[in-house]
Design an enzyme around this catalytic site. Structure first.
Site, PDB file in Angstrom:
ATOM      1  N   ALA A 116      59.816  43.212  25.998  1.00 19.90           N
ATOM      2  CA  ALA A 116      60.133  41.920  25.439  1.00 19.90           C
ATOM      3  C   ALA A 116      62.275  41.164  26.018  1.00 19.90           C
ATOM      4  O   ALA A 116      62.200  41.931  26.236  1.00 19.90           O
ATOM      5  CB  ALA A 116      60.870  42.026  23.441  1.00 19.90           C
ATOM      6  N   LYS A 117      62.114  40.114  24.952  1.00 17.43           N
ATOM      7  CA  LYS A 117      63.894  39.993  25.671  1.00 17.43           C
ATOM      8  C   LYS A 117      64.577  40.497  25.645  1.00 17.43           C
ATOM      9  O   LYS A 117      65.208  40.310  26.210  1.00 17.43           O
ATOM     10  CB  LYS A 117      63.377  37.657  25.182  1.00 17.43           C
ATOM     11  CG  LYS A 117      64.434  37.103  25.214  1.00 17.43           C
ATOM     12  CD  LYS A 117      64.194  36.172  24.664  1.00 17.43           C
ATOM     13  CE  LYS A 117      65.146  34.706  24.964  1.00 17.43           C
ATOM     14  NZ  LYS A 117      65.407  33.553  24.588  1.00 17.43           N
TER      15      LYS A 117
END
Length: 524
Positions: free
Chosen positions: A270-271
């Site tokens: 994920a980011k």
């Protein structure tokens, strides 16, 4: 079509195995691809370049509702920044164009109609509402959701009736109902799928545009793609693709499913783990050669000790058989380490060229105006901090005091545990003339003068064995803070040399005024 589909000869296993590889990178412009997406592009580019083949850029832009303006340009810009040039694509053309799927709509219609004519596809008139209700009922019965093939068995009269109602159908593939589909995965060998678990996928949507699942098959065939490299999340779709290839009687490309890229805790990347758009890494001061080296080793290895590869070296040694089937871990700390190593490898001139844009953007305007960021001076500054740079964007923060007249800092930093205000003021009062008398302002002369001053002023420390030695620490820290406003800097003599004699003395005089003010401050 036969209900039992065995794996036919792939292009890699056929007589054409000796011909150069043709690969394609086929992103969807529905957003700005994060750094991990470019690993696939790198592997495909290397596979093509290693064999003297072609690397094709094809944009799969048929999901018109989710298109993000500017994303096609960003995808291309990211590839160019990494050095992954393409031989054919939307901007350069080629013999197999067009390379935007939205411009190939008539081709997909043509091939869908062929499947319908031979009984391997059919038109489906089910509404979204009916499909949603069907899925809800399947889930309630604890059945795997999938199309129930209601329209597969409509008579011609029933189809005509729905057409007369103005219903615009989709086209679905008529998947085999019994038997198995055996699919050959390049890294994993033969994989067997029960045809009863495979529903009838949509080939053409009601707007006439193809789904990804259909368009990539047609385009890979028509563009003569020999090798497809994609993430292992597509393994479950592989039998669907195989069934379509075999319905057409087409030779299947060699397909390499690369491992997933996971976060350090093995969760979905994920980011927050660093899965940022690639161009954000560029704007944060990462080097493209560090990025490509890092991406290469996400699921591929040459041996158990070699870590660094230039693009040319990657092309020379790349072997798709060395791709792992185990998940790769995206370690942002390792990427930072790679970037620091590559920054330290830069020549002084290259370091300056690459860092100047970050200095222009990150330094205070007064600093930019005062020094006009003269490249020769910038080079002298940057080489002092080259070892400490993790990214090029660190440069303004680390070097700002080189580009201003006087640094701003709390006067108490000049004291620390070694000095009170009177002693600091007295030290500076006697040290400034000593430095002022230097005829040569070079590191060796500055160091020798400071060391002599330390001895003459009686700055000593006791070693563990009880002996006494000169103690540079207090004087060096006083000077360091006085000229930079910081406790951590490059080597002191080298820093003073680059700052120059005039600015060094001016800053030390300002530091003397600061500690003198502390000495006589009320309440002190």
């Amino acid at each position: 079509m036969s209900d039992t589909l065995s794996s036919p000869t792939t292009q890699a296993e056929s007589a054409s195995v000796t011909r150069p590889v043709r690969t394609r990178y086929a992103p969807s412009p529905t957003g700005f691809p994060h750094i991990g997406n470019y690993r696939t592009a790198l592997f495909e580019w290397l596979a093509a370049r290693h064999t003297g083949g072609q690397f094709v850029l094809r944009v799969e832009d048929t999901d018109r509702k989710r298109l993000v303006p500017g994303s096609i340009e960003a995808i291309m810009e990211g590839l160019r920044w990494l050095g992954l040039t393409w031989d054919e694509g939307p901007d350069v053309g080629g013999a197999y164009g067009p390379y935007l799927q939205s411009e190939r709509k008539s081709l997909y219609r043509e091939y869908a109609d062929k499947l319908i004519a031979q009984g391997d596809a059919y038109t489906c008139y089910c509404s979204e509402e009916r499909l949603e209700q069907m899925r809800a009922e399947q889930i309630a019965r604890k059945e795997p959701p999938g199309y129930d093939r209601r329209c597969r068995y409509l008579t011609q009269e029933e189809r005509a009736a729905r057409e007369s109602e103005g219903i615009i159908p989709v086209v679905r593939f008529a998947a085999p109902l019994e038997g198995q589909t055996v699919y050959s995965d390049y890294l994993r060998g033969d994989l067997t799928f029960d045809n009863r678990t495979i529903d009838d996928m949509i080939l053409l949507k009601s707007d006439g545009l193809p789904t990804y699942n259909f368009a990539n098959i047609v385009d890979d065939h028509l563009m003569d793609i020999t090798h497809v490299i994609r993430g292992e999340e597509y393994i479950s779709s592989a039998p669907r693709y195989a069934q379509v290839y075999r319905a057409f009687g087409w030779e299947e490309p060699t397909v390499i499913h690369v491992p997933l890229v996971l976060a350090p805790d093995r969760s979905k990347l994920a980011k927050r783990h660093g899965a940022l758009p690639l161009l954000e890494y560029r704007d944060m001061g990462y080097l493209p050669e560090a990025i490509t080296n890092f991406l290469l080793l996400l699921g591929w290895s040459y041996d158990d000790k070699t870590e660094f590869f230039t693009l040319d070296e990657m092309v020379r040694v790349f072997d798709d058989k060395r791709i792992s089937v185990s998940p790769a871990i995206f370690d942002k700390g390792r990427l930072d380490w790679f970037n620091g190593v590559y920054i330290r490898k830069l020549s002084p001139e290259e370091l300056t060229t690459r860092t100047l844009p970050f200095l222009r953007a990150g330094l205070p305007e007064v600093a930019r105006e005062r020094f006009d960021l003269d490249p020769a001076y910038v080079t002298r500054v940057l080489t002092l901090d080259q070892e400490r740079l993790k990214t090029l964007a660190d440069a303004p923060r680390l070097t700002a005091y080189f580009f201003i007249e006087q640094p701003e800092y709390d006067a108490t930093l000049l004291l620390g545990k070694n000095f009170d205000a009177p002693r600091a003021a007295e030290t500076l009062r006697t040290l400034i003339p000593t430095l002022e008398g230097l005829a040569t302002w070079e590191p060796e002369a500055i160091l020798a003068t400071l060391d002599a001053y330390v001895v003459n002023q009686g700055f000593i420390r006791k070693k563990a064995d009880g002996s006494e030695v000169p103690d540079r620490g207090p004087v060096f820290m006083l000077v360091r803070v006085g000229v930079s406003g910081r406790k951590e800097t490059p080597g002191l003599p080298e820093m003073l040399t680059v700052l120059g004699k005039e600015r060094t003395l001016a800053r030390l005089r300002a530091a003397q005024e600061k500690v003198t003010a502390l000495e006589f401050a009320p309440g002190e």
